[in-house]
Design a protein around this motif. Structure first.
Motif, PDB file in Angstrom:
ATOM      1  N   PHE A  89     -20.373 -33.420  33.039  1.00  0.00           N
ATOM      2  CA  PHE A  89     -20.019 -32.588  33.653  1.00  0.00           C
ATOM      3  C   PHE A  89     -20.276 -33.095  35.078  1.00  0.00           C
ATOM      4  O   PHE A  89     -18.804 -32.790  35.650  1.00  0.00           O
ATOM      5  CB  PHE A  89     -20.894 -31.253  33.755  1.00  0.00           C
ATOM      6  CG  PHE A  89     -20.435 -30.325  34.252  1.00  0.00           C
ATOM      7  CD1 PHE A  89     -19.579 -28.965  34.095  1.00  0.00           C
ATOM      8  CD2 PHE A  89     -20.832 -30.215  35.866  1.00  0.00           C
ATOM      9  CE1 PHE A  89     -19.741 -28.030  35.065  1.00  0.00           C
ATOM     10  CE2 PHE A  89     -20.449 -28.978  37.207  1.00  0.00           C
ATOM     11  CZ  PHE A  89     -19.908 -27.665  36.253  1.00  0.00           C
ATOM     12  N   ALA A  90     -20.602 -33.857  34.814  1.00  0.00           N
ATOM     13  CA  ALA A  90     -20.554 -34.372  36.551  1.00  0.00           C
ATOM     14  C   ALA A  90     -19.292 -35.373  36.976  1.00  0.00           C
ATOM     15  O   ALA A  90     -18.913 -35.192  37.706  1.00  0.00           O
ATOM     16  CB  ALA A  90     -21.938 -35.341  36.902  1.00  0.00           C
ATOM     17  N   THR A 108     -16.660 -35.624  34.735  1.00  0.00           N
ATOM     18  CA  THR A 108     -15.421 -34.787  34.543  1.00  0.00           C
ATOM     19  C   THR A 108     -15.264 -33.757  36.105  1.00  0.00           C
ATOM     20  O   THR A 108     -13.745 -33.991  36.585  1.00  0.00           O
ATOM     21  CB  THR A 108     -15.424 -34.002  33.829  1.00  0.00           C
ATOM     22  OG1 THR A 108     -15.716 -34.506  32.295  1.00  0.00           O
ATOM     23  CG2 THR A 108     -14.247 -33.211  34.171  1.00  0.00           C
ATOM     24  N   ALA A 109     -16.248 -33.657  36.696  1.00  0.00           N
ATOM     25  CA  ALA A 109     -15.810 -32.485  37.989  1.00  0.00           C
ATOM     26  C   ALA A 109     -14.966 -33.099  39.195  1.00  0.00           C
ATOM     27  O   ALA A 109     -15.052 -32.810  39.814  1.00  0.00           O
ATOM     28  CB  ALA A 109     -17.406 -32.389  38.166  1.00  0.00           C
ATOM     29  N   TYR A 129     -11.068 -29.809  36.422  1.00  0.00           N
ATOM     30  CA  TYR A 129     -11.868 -28.388  35.831  1.00  0.00           C
ATOM     31  C   TYR A 129     -12.172 -28.801  34.989  1.00  0.00           C
ATOM     32  O   TYR A 129     -11.435 -28.688  33.401  1.00  0.00           O
ATOM     33  CB  TYR A 129     -11.558 -27.396  35.876  1.00  0.00           C
ATOM     34  CG  TYR A 129     -11.305 -26.701  37.275  1.00  0.00           C
ATOM     35  CD1 TYR A 129     -11.563 -26.771  38.966  1.00  0.00           C
ATOM     36  CD2 TYR A 129      -9.565 -27.458  37.733  1.00  0.00           C
ATOM     37  CE1 TYR A 129     -10.997 -26.259  39.981  1.00  0.00           C
ATOM     38  CE2 TYR A 129      -8.948 -26.921  39.195  1.00  0.00           C
ATOM     39  CZ  TYR A 129     -10.077 -26.562  40.246  1.00  0.00           C
ATOM     40  OH  TYR A 129      -9.843 -25.855  41.679  1.00  0.00           O
ATOM     41  N   PRO A 130     -13.466 -28.920  34.881  1.00  0.00           N
ATOM     42  CA  PRO A 130     -14.075 -29.229  33.044  1.00  0.00           C
ATOM     43  C   PRO A 130     -13.834 -27.463  32.139  1.00  0.00           C
ATOM     44  O   PRO A 130     -14.346 -26.718  32.520  1.00  0.00           O
ATOM     45  CB  PRO A 130     -15.692 -29.239  33.248  1.00  0.00           C
ATOM     46  CG  PRO A 130     -16.156 -28.890  34.898  1.00  0.00           C
ATOM     47  CD  PRO A 130     -14.765 -29.448  35.774  1.00  0.00           C
ATOM     48  N   LYS A 176     -12.445 -22.642  36.560  1.00  0.00           N
ATOM     49  CA  LYS A 176     -12.359 -23.604  37.936  1.00  0.00           C
ATOM     50  C   LYS A 176     -13.638 -23.442  38.594  1.00  0.00           C
ATOM     51  O   LYS A 176     -14.375 -22.546  39.159  1.00  0.00           O
ATOM     52  CB  LYS A 176     -11.491 -22.656  38.281  1.00  0.00           C
ATOM     53  CG  LYS A 176     -10.286 -22.870  37.607  1.00  0.00           C
ATOM     54  CD  LYS A 176      -9.258 -21.940  38.850  1.00  0.00           C
ATOM     55  CE  LYS A 176      -7.555 -22.994  38.801  1.00  0.00           C
ATOM     56  NZ  LYS A 176      -6.474 -22.022  39.224  1.00  0.00           N
ATOM     57  N   HIS A 209     -16.747 -26.353  42.886  1.00  0.00           N
ATOM     58  CA  HIS A 209     -17.473 -27.501  43.645  1.00  0.00           C
ATOM     59  C   HIS A 209     -17.053 -28.768  42.571  1.00  0.00           C
ATOM     60  O   HIS A 209     -17.440 -29.071  41.608  1.00  0.00           O
ATOM     61  CB  HIS A 209     -18.785 -28.581  44.188  1.00  0.00           C
ATOM     62  CG  HIS A 209     -19.139 -26.585  45.055  1.00  0.00           C
ATOM     63  ND1 HIS A 209     -18.332 -27.282  46.165  1.00  0.00           N
ATOM     64  CD2 HIS A 209     -19.925 -26.160  45.119  1.00  0.00           C
ATOM     65  CE1 HIS A 209     -19.644 -26.072  46.986  1.00  0.00           C
ATOM     66  NE2 HIS A 209     -19.937 -25.647  46.562  1.00  0.00           N
ATOM     67  N   THR A 210     -15.855 -28.154  41.825  1.00  0.00           N
ATOM     68  CA  THR A 210     -15.275 -29.277  40.432  1.00  0.00           C
ATOM     69  C   THR A 210     -14.227 -29.774  41.069  1.00  0.00           C
ATOM     70  O   THR A 210     -13.399 -29.898  41.906  1.00  0.00           O
ATOM     71  CB  THR A 210     -15.091 -28.610  39.529  1.00  0.00           C
ATOM     72  OG1 THR A 210     -14.529 -27.543  39.577  1.00  0.00           O
ATOM     73  CG2 THR A 210     -16.945 -28.168  39.001  1.00  0.00           C
ATOM     74  N   ALA A 211     -13.187 -30.588  40.243  1.00  0.00           N
ATOM     75  CA  ALA A 211     -12.204 -30.999  40.299  1.00  0.00           C
ATOM     76  C   ALA A 211     -12.194 -31.474  42.017  1.00  0.00           C
ATOM     77  O   ALA A 211     -10.774 -31.725  42.919  1.00  0.00           O
ATOM     78  CB  ALA A 211     -10.586 -29.812  40.505  1.00  0.00           C
TER      79      ALA A 211
END
Length: 453
Positions: free
Chosen positions: A100-101, A103-104, A108-109, A113, A116-118
């Motif tokens: 997850f970390a 990919t973020a 977007y995992p 959305k 605090h990702t992408a």
């Protein structure tokens, strides 16, 4: 939970930007095509390595899931499998958390959305600005650049290259191409107009009288004109010696008709002998009155050229008469034509005297850079000062290239570019998370079992 391998697409030649640029700019530029192929092959290798590392990380997660399932199902029958289950459970948690970390950072995992990702696609411009500021602050420093250049010793390295057999040849070849290109671009009429303007400004506009007078005064004061006077006297003596009959004829032509011819001959011989004696006396006596009179006349002329308005005006009139508009244009045309033909002839012939002298000068300069510590130090100091000035003056503009370039990138393209460069190493985080999670899960379960039974 299903986790895909997040494979990075590898562009083919139809979508490669470098290949497209090569096709649009001529399709015949082999260097551009080669660069595009090299870049494409490098990206393909990086993408393949990234896919392999993602597959390894995913395989570990699947292995942890299979071990967890088997241990969970058989732990009542085999109590020691509880430790295996705890380790596998911790490994799955660590793998999923690090997946997850990682990919973020780039997307977007699973398309969700989540806040605090992408991070890279969303904050592309801020990352570019921060990167530019970082480079400007830590790399484009006057002191850093000067210290690096000082450690490299550019002067001696350049000197060794210039002194080598290929250095002067390369400089001469590139210089020849530059000269030919310049002559191709330059318009003859424009260059002639420039030369004509320079002649008018620096040669015709200033008055000739005073500078010519000052130069003549120095020449006459140092006696440099005496050799010219000697030459004129010698030529006069030679002429008199070779023209005895001419003197007699001149005397005869100017005598009255009633004078007998033998008298003309006697007078002619007398005049010739006197002229010969006079010329010989002037020739032999460096302090002869005639020589002194010439010195006095020339000295007065030099003074008049500097201070007499009438003489200065006469000099200006002579200048205008000698160098009028047609003459100046012809002078400019001949000057440019001579320079152009001479240079083109010289650069087209690698064995010409000009080319050989140029190569020799380059080679000598390179040898001096290697052997002369003082000269090499001065050149290194000049290069360091110039580089320091450029960095100090244009550091913001140079760093701005990074910011502007990143700002022009598409967000998804930027994410793919960065992941392609560092994604392989980031996959080790997932692998390490799996291993560390397993060890942590095993340790936590063991401590809890020890404490609580």
């Amino acid at each position: 939970m299903q986790v895909n391998s997040e494979q990075i697409p590898v562009t083919d030649s139809n979508s490669d930007p470098t290949m497209e640029a090569a096709r649009h700019t001529g399709a015949g530029n082999s260097s551009t095509v080669a660069a595009g192929v090299g870049q494409r092959n490098g990206d393909a290798e990086k993408a393949a390595a990234l896919r392999r590392m993602k597959s390894v990380a995913l395989a570990l997660l699947i292995v942890m899931a299979v071990v967890f399932t088997a241990a969970f199902a058989l732990q009542r029958q085999y109590p020691w499998l509880e430790y295996v289950r705890a380790a596998a459970e911790g490994g799955m948690v660590g793998a999923l958390a690090d997946w997850f970390a990682v990919t973020a950072l780039f997307k977007y995992p699973m398309g969700l959305k989540i806040p605090h990702t992408a991070i890279i696609p969303r904050r592309k411009d801020q990352i570019g600005a921060s990167l530019g500021e970082f480079v400007e602050t830590n790399f484009l420093s006057e002191q850093v650049v000067q210290e690096k250049l000082a450690s490299v010793d550019i002067a001696r390295k350049a000197g060794k290259w210039l002194a080598s057999p290929g250095g002067p040849e390369r400089i001469a070849k590139e210089g020849s191409a530059l000269i030919r290109g310049a002559f191709t671009v330059l318009n003859d009429d424009d260059v002639q107009a420039v030369i004509e303007g320079m002649v008018r400004k620096h040669l015709l506009a200033p008055p000739w009288g005073p500078p010519v007078g000052r130069m003549a005064e120095r020449i006459f004061a140092e006696g440099h004109h005496h050799k010219l006077v000697d030459l004129l006297v010698d030529r006069a003596a030679d002429w008199v010696e070779a023209n005895h009959s001419t003197v007699n004829r001149l005397v005869s032509d100017r005598s009255p008709l009633w004078v007998p011819s033998f008298v003309d001959d006697i007078v002619g011989d007398r005049v010739y002998n006197e002229i010969a004696k006079f010329i010989k006396a002037v020739q032999q006596d460096p302090d002869h009155q005639v020589r002194q009179s010439i010195d006095t006349y020339l000295g007065d002329l030099a003074q008049d050229l500097q201070h007499d308005p009438a003489m200065i005006a006469r000099a200006e009139a002579i200048k205008t008469q000698v160098l009028g508009d047609p003459e100046v244009r012809e002078l400019a045309s001949r000057t440019w034509g001579t320079i152009k033909n001479a240079l083109l002839t010289a650069v087209d012939d690698p064995d010409s005297e000009l080319t050989q002298r140029f190569k020799s000068a380059v080679r000598d300069f390179g040898s001096r850079l290697v052997s002369d510590d003082e000269l090499a130090g001065k050149v290194n100091a000049w290069i360091g000062d110039a580089a320091g000035y450029l960095v100090k003056t244009y550091r913001s503009d140079i760093a701005g290239v990074i910011t502007d370039t990143v700002a022009r990138w598409d967000a998804e393209e930027t994410s793919q570019k960065i992941e392609l460069q560092v994604g392989k190493d980031l996959q080790y985080i997932r692998i390490n998370g799996t291993v560390v999670g397993s060890l942590a899960g095993l340790a936590i379960f063991a401590v809890a079992h020890l404490v609580f039974g």
